[in-house]
Design an enzyme around this catalytic site. Structure first.
Site, PDB file in Angstrom:
ATOM      1  CB  SER A 182      50.161  -9.241   9.597  1.00  0.00           C
ATOM      2  OG  SER A 182      49.330  -8.759  10.319  1.00  0.00           O
ATOM      3  CG  ASP A 191      52.849  -8.975  16.921  1.00  0.00           C
ATOM      4  OD1 ASP A 191      52.091  -8.140  17.286  1.00  0.00           O
ATOM      5  OD2 ASP A 191      53.124  -9.568  16.082  1.00  0.00           O
ATOM      6  CG  HIS A 209      52.591  -7.101  13.587  1.00  0.00           C
ATOM      7  ND1 HIS A 209      51.984  -8.484  14.136  1.00  0.00           N
ATOM      8  CD2 HIS A 209      52.023  -6.700  12.441  1.00  0.00           C
ATOM      9  CE1 HIS A 209      51.000  -8.624  13.270  1.00  0.00           C
ATOM     10  NE2 HIS A 209      51.052  -7.802  12.320  1.00  0.00           N
TER      11      HIS A 209
END
Ligand SMILES: *[C@@H]1O[C@H](CO)[C@@H](O)[C@H](O)[C@H]1NC(C)=O
Ligand SMILES: *[C@@H]1O[C@H](CO)[C@@H](O)[C@H](O)[C@H]1NC(C)=O
Ligand SMILES: *[C@@H]1O[C@H](CO)[C@@H](O)[C@H](O)[C@H]1NC(C)=O
Ligand SMILES: *[C@@H]1O[C@H](CO)[C@@H](O)[C@H](O)[C@H]1NC(C)=O
Ligand SMILES: *[C@@H]1O[C@H](CO)[C@@H](O)[C@H](O)[C@H]1NC(C)=O
Length: 501
Positions: free
Chosen positions: A177, A443, A468
């Site tokens: 991320s 995601d 994710h």
């Protein structure tokens, strides 16, 4: 956990499990309360490594300013063999979770390659406090550029301290991320310090209006059939009609269990409602079946199948009743008595500047980074292709930046910061080698990342059917074959980087 609005922010890495009592949304701007990346669940009796600290400069870009602070890190040297590589996991927009020091794909790679593992907590998150509080003035030292410079000094520090000075000791960074972006950007900015980077689910293009986020949510929900989105749309239309009358509004408050009456005299309260109800779905999609149970995260057994199952089951009543049922499920899962929808309460929560306030769990800091560097505002501006209504538009996100940090944080200032970020790191034009960009098809963040190989040495790994950061979590017997394959490909790539000159 407490509140349940989702509004402006949204990225990150989850970390430790704490309990919340604030009126901050559970899923704010795509960022769950603990940050965007979840952490692994540990076997009983595991011993976590202790907190370690190093002295950092408050700012790396003004040598006349000599102020310093203590930054936290963790180390695991169990698999290290002399002259082995250095693995560095980059902390992000939440408390750094030492569970990662014991588990996760990178620990398996460390076993293979006899690496020493470090995790550095990001400045302003967790226990790494550069300033006495989080006032707007003090937040000026919170930026991705300062964080990258922290990493550079950290590397020099641990090389000395742990005697890792041999010339052929290579260093690999890991992040998922926002830290995935940092992992890539660190290789771009400090190529002499890092020999390869794993940048999982990394948004590398800063964008003011991230309306495409909902597009991916819609397609992910559509994998269960057309009924899910269709029924959400019908529910949204019904709510829109109902809140225009007093009696209708009262019924909506009751059905969705709002903590406070809906104040339709301000558009923001209504925007928050539609945004929060969309958040019930966004959070599930972003982390669908991602093995976060590893970190002890709650709600990991609620999947797209669960919520779309509710939306398409006629025995649950009309579409709005089904939508309310999903909301009740999310509230009870996160032990929330009611849906904390008040915009004013949320802003007040985010305005708190003390380190012991609940905003300091990362919500305020991450919001600051989105309002100054990244945007990433998950608006409803996509139009009719998404079923959640068009009430949480870009203006609503910008209003939050201004209400929380001051009128100066208007659209122009935010856009200037975003342009600066893309100029600084390259955006989609980034030039770098030896970075791998794994990410999952369901995601929503994959939209702002690379789906095509940047070069032979910087491949994109697109993992069909995962959410994710899935490839960072420990393997389970339920993993999709393509996820197992992705982990193996990354391990092999790291081997190539470690053995090349
Ligand atoms: C490093 O991780 C391994 C695997 O989880 C664990 O057994 C070991 O105790 C850890 N070492 C330290 C120093 O934390
Ligand atoms: C998820 O797990 C919790 C705790 O194990 C349980 O109480 C809950 O009913 C489960 N929810 C679903 C939708 O399976
Ligand atoms: C936070 O700390 C301040 C001063 O140390 C104290 O007055 C306040 O009660 C604390 N608040 C919380 C929520 O713990
Ligand atoms: C940001 O960049 C875009 C595209 O390059 C440009 O059109 C815009 O004027 C810039 N905005 C600001 C505020 O610098
Ligand atoms: C992930 O990879 C896919 C395909 O390779 C691409 O479409 C997507 O943009 C990528 N996302 C990120 C965050 O790298």
């Amino acid at each position: 956990m407490a509140a349940s609005m989702k509004t402006v922010l949204n990225l990150v890495l989850i970390s430790v499990l704490v309990s919340f009592t604030s009126s901050l949304p559970r899923f704010l701007h795509g960022r769950p309360k603990h940050g965007l990346l979840g952490a692994p669940k540990l076997p009983q009796g595991s011993v976590l490594p202790p907190d370690m600290w190093l002295k950092q400069k408050l700012t790396h870009f003004n040598y006349a300013d000599t102020r310093t602070w203590q930054q936290r890190y963790f180390v695991n040297d169990t698999f290290y063999k002399p002259n082995g590589p250095i693995f560095l996991m980059i902390g992000g927009e939440g408390t750094a979770n030492p569970a990662w020091m014991l588990q996760g794909a990178w620990i398996e790679y460390a076993k293979t390659y006899h690496a020493i593992c470090f995790l550095l907590e990001h400045r302003y998150y967790g226990k790494s406090h550069p300033t006495p509080d989080l006032s707007v003035d003090n937040l000026q030292f919170l930026s991705s550029e300062q964080a990258l410079a922290d990493l550079a000094y950290f590397i020099q520090y641990v090389k000395h301290k742990y005697n890792l000075m041999s010339k052929d000791q290579k260093l690999i960074t890991f992040g998922g991320s926002y830290p995935g972006s940092l992992s890539a950007w660190f290789r771009v900015k400090y190529p002499h310090l890092v020999d390869g980077a794993v940048a999982t689910s990394a948004p590398i293009f800063a964008q003011l209006n991230f309306k495409e986020y909902l597009q991916v949510v819609v397609s992910s929900l559509a994998t269960t059939g057309p009924g899910c989105n269709k029924n959400i749309k019908m529910a949204t239309d019904t709510i829109t009609k109902m809140i225009s009358t007093d009696t209708g509004r009262k019924s909506v408050e009751k059905m969705f269990n709002l903590c406070d009456p809906l104040d339709t005299s301000q558009y923001v309260d209504g925007s928050n409602l539609f945004s929060n109800l969309a958040g019930n779905f966004e959070g599930v999609v972003q982390y669908n079946k991602d093995n976060r149970a590893f970190e002890g995260a709650i709600g990991t057994n609620i999947t797209i199948d669960t919520i779309c199952g509710i939306m398409t089951d006629e025995s649950n009543g009309s579409p709005i009743e089904r939508y309310a049922k999903v909301n009740s499920l999310m509230l009870s899962t996160y032990s929330q008595k009611c849906l904390d929808n008040s915009y004013n309460k949320m802003i007040k929560g985010l305005q708190a500047t003390a380190w012991n306030s609940s905003a300091s769990e990362g919500g305020r800091q991450w919001m600051y980074q989105t309002c100054t560097e990244f945007g990433f505002f998950q608006s409803s501006d996509l139009g009719d292709v998404q079923p959640f209504g068009n009430f949480f538009n870009l203006k609503f996100s910008i209003q939050q930046c201004m209400d929380v940090f001051g009128a100066k944080f208007n659209q122009e200032l935010i856009q200037m910061g975003i342009n600066r970020t893309n100029t600084n790191y390259g955006g989609y034009g980034m030039r770098a080698t030896k970075i791998v960009f794994p990410n999952g098809s369901i995601d929503p963040w994959h939209f702002l990342g690379f789906t095509k190989d940047l070069s032979m040495e910087s491949p994109a790994i697109y993992i069909q059917g995962t959410a994710h950061c899935a490839n960072m979590y420990p393997a389970t017997s339920d993993d999709l074959p393509q996820l197992v394959q992705a982990r193996a490909t990354i391990e092999k790539l790291i081997g190539t980087w470690l053995s090349s000159n």
